[in-house]
Write a protein that holds these residues in place. Sequence first.
Motif, short mmCIF file in Angstrom:
data_model
loop_
_atom_site.label_atom_id
_atom_site.label_comp_id
_atom_site.label_asym_id
_atom_site.label_seq_id
_atom_site.Cartn_x
_atom_site.Cartn_y
_atom_site.Cartn_z
N ASP A 77 0.95 -1.04 -0.16
CA ASP A 77 -0.18 -0.08 -0.01
C ASP A 77 0.94 1.15 0.15
O ASP A 77 1.46 1.65 1.10
N PHE A 78 1.10 1.70 -1.08
CA PHE A 78 2.04 3.15 -1.14
C PHE A 78 1.62 4.09 -2.09
O PHE A 78 0.36 3.86 -3.09
N TYR A 79 2.01 5.05 -2.26
CA TYR A 79 1.92 6.25 -3.23
C TYR A 79 3.13 6.62 -4.05
O TYR A 79 4.14 6.68 -3.74
N VAL A 80 2.73 6.99 -5.52
CA VAL A 80 3.80 7.21 -6.49
C VAL A 80 3.58 8.81 -6.58
O VAL A 80 2.71 9.17 -6.88
N LEU A 81 4.90 9.44 -6.70
CA LEU A 81 4.86 10.65 -6.82
C LEU A 81 4.81 11.08 -8.31
O LEU A 81 5.32 10.28 -9.11
N THR A 82 3.87 11.82 -8.75
CA THR A 82 3.72 11.95 -10.27
C THR A 82 4.02 13.52 -10.44
O THR A 82 3.85 14.41 -9.71
N THR A 83 4.26 13.68 -11.92
CA THR A 83 4.24 15.16 -12.32
C THR A 83 3.29 15.47 -13.18
O THR A 83 3.29 16.58 -13.73
N HIS A 84 2.28 14.75 -13.39
CA HIS A 84 1.10 14.90 -14.26
C HIS A 84 0.33 16.25 -14.11
O HIS A 84 0.10 16.59 -12.90
N ASN A 85 0.38 17.00 -15.04
CA ASN A 85 -0.15 18.55 -15.03
C ASN A 85 0.38 19.46 -13.85
O ASN A 85 -0.33 20.43 -13.34
N SER A 86 1.59 19.09 -13.47
CA SER A 86 2.06 19.89 -12.58
C SER A 86 2.92 21.11 -13.11
O SER A 86 3.50 21.18 -14.09
N PRO A 87 2.57 22.29 -12.09
CA PRO A 87 3.19 23.64 -12.46
C PRO A 87 4.64 23.68 -12.41
O PRO A 87 5.20 24.86 -12.28
N TRP A 88 5.02 22.57 -11.78
CA TRP A 88 6.63 22.73 -11.17
C TRP A 88 7.51 21.85 -11.88
O TRP A 88 7.21 20.99 -12.54
N ILE A 89 8.68 22.41 -11.82
CA ILE A 89 9.92 21.60 -12.32
C ILE A 89 10.69 21.10 -11.26
O ILE A 89 11.14 21.73 -10.27
N TYR A 90 10.98 19.77 -11.49
CA TYR A 90 11.72 19.11 -10.23
C TYR A 90 13.11 18.90 -10.99
O TYR A 90 13.28 18.72 -12.17
N SER A 91 14.05 19.00 -9.80
CA SER A 91 15.36 18.68 -10.40
C SER A 91 16.04 18.16 -8.90
O SER A 91 15.38 18.09 -7.83
N TRP A 92 17.41 17.87 -9.04
CA TRP A 92 18.07 17.21 -8.02
C TRP A 92 19.11 18.10 -7.61
O TRP A 92 20.10 18.83 -8.48
N GLU A 93 19.66 18.42 -6.33
CA GLU A 93 20.84 19.15 -5.89
C GLU A 93 21.47 18.27 -4.86
O GLU A 93 21.05 17.62 -4.03
N HIS A 94 22.96 18.54 -5.06
CA HIS A 94 23.56 17.71 -4.10
C HIS A 94 23.60 18.42 -2.80
O HIS A 94 23.35 19.40 -2.66
N ALA A 95 23.72 17.45 -1.64
CA ALA A 95 23.53 18.14 -0.23
C ALA A 95 24.24 16.84 0.60
O ALA A 95 24.58 15.98 0.07
N SER A 96 24.53 17.32 1.73
CA SER A 96 25.28 16.43 2.46
C SER A 96 24.82 16.83 4.06
O SER A 96 24.51 18.01 4.29
N ASN A 97 25.33 15.74 5.00
CA ASN A 97 25.21 16.02 6.39
C ASN A 97 23.86 16.57 6.83
O ASN A 97 23.85 17.39 7.86
N GLY A 98 22.89 16.12 6.56
CA GLY A 98 21.39 16.62 6.90
C GLY A 98 20.96 17.82 6.47
O GLY A 98 19.84 18.16 6.61
N ASN A 99 21.80 18.53 5.66
CA ASN A 99 21.39 19.78 4.86
C ASN A 99 20.52 19.48 3.61
O ASN A 99 20.52 18.51 3.24
N VAL A 100 19.60 20.44 3.63
CA VAL A 100 18.61 20.47 2.64
C VAL A 100 18.53 21.92 1.78
O VAL A 100 18.62 22.95 2.60
N PRO A 101 18.46 22.05 0.65
CA PRO A 101 18.33 23.30 -0.25
C PRO A 101 16.80 23.92 0.27
O PRO A 101 15.94 23.32 0.73
N HIS A 102 16.79 25.39 0.12
CA HIS A 102 15.52 26.12 0.52
C HIS A 102 14.46 25.53 -0.14
O HIS A 102 13.36 25.74 0.31
N ASN A 103 14.42 25.08 -1.25
CA ASN A 103 13.28 24.68 -2.01
C ASN A 103 13.13 22.90 -2.22
O ASN A 103 12.78 22.59 -3.14
#
Length: 181
Positions: A77-103
Motif C-alpha cells: 500500500d503506497f503512493y507514487v509521486l507524479t508530475t502529471h499537470n504539475s506547474p513545477w519543475i523538479y530537479s536534484w541538488e547535491h547536499a550532505s550531512n542533513g542539509n537540504v536546499p531552501h526549495n
Amino acid sequence: MQSDDVKRDSDVEYSGHRRWFHSSYTGSALQGGYEADGKPLYVVAAYIMATFTPGKYGHHLSGACIPYGGEERVCEDFYVLTTHNSPWIYSWEHASNGNVPHNAVRADEGKDSYGEGLYIGRVHHEGSLIPCKVHRSHKCAFFGYHWKEYKAKEYEVLVCTLKSGQAGEGEEGEGQKEVKE
C-alpha cells in the motif's frame, strides 16, 4: 498526508504541489533513479508507523521498498509521486550531512516521531541511484538496499521551482532556509 490541507480525489492525493497516486501507476511518475542493471526506480512513499516515508518502487519489485528501522520494508500500500499537470519543475541538488536546499521537497506536511518532516532524496550506491529519505536531525539520507537500511552523508535532494508563467501557491519550502550544522 492525512491533514486538512490535503485534497483527496479518488486515487490521487494532493499536498501543496505534490501529487501522489495511490497505486503502482507509473505513467507520469517521477523517476528518481535506477538499479545497477538499468531498471528504473520511481519516487514513492508509504505510511510506516504513521509517518509518510519516502522510498523506491520499480515494476520488478514486489512493492514499495521503504527504509525504516534498519530494514528495507516492502509495502504493498503506497503512493507514487507524479508530475502529471504539475506547474513545477523538479530537479536534484547535491547536499550532505542533513542539509537540504531552501526549495527541497518534503514527502508531506506531517512530522515523524522526531517532530520533523522527511525530505525526498536519492543516493548513489554500488552502481544504482536509489530514491530515499533525508532526515535532517540524523544528518544523513537513509536508503534501502538488499533488505537493509543504510545511511549516506552525501546525497541528492529533490527540489522544485515554479515553471515560468505559472501561478502557484508559492515554492515548496517557502520560509525555510538551508540548514547547515
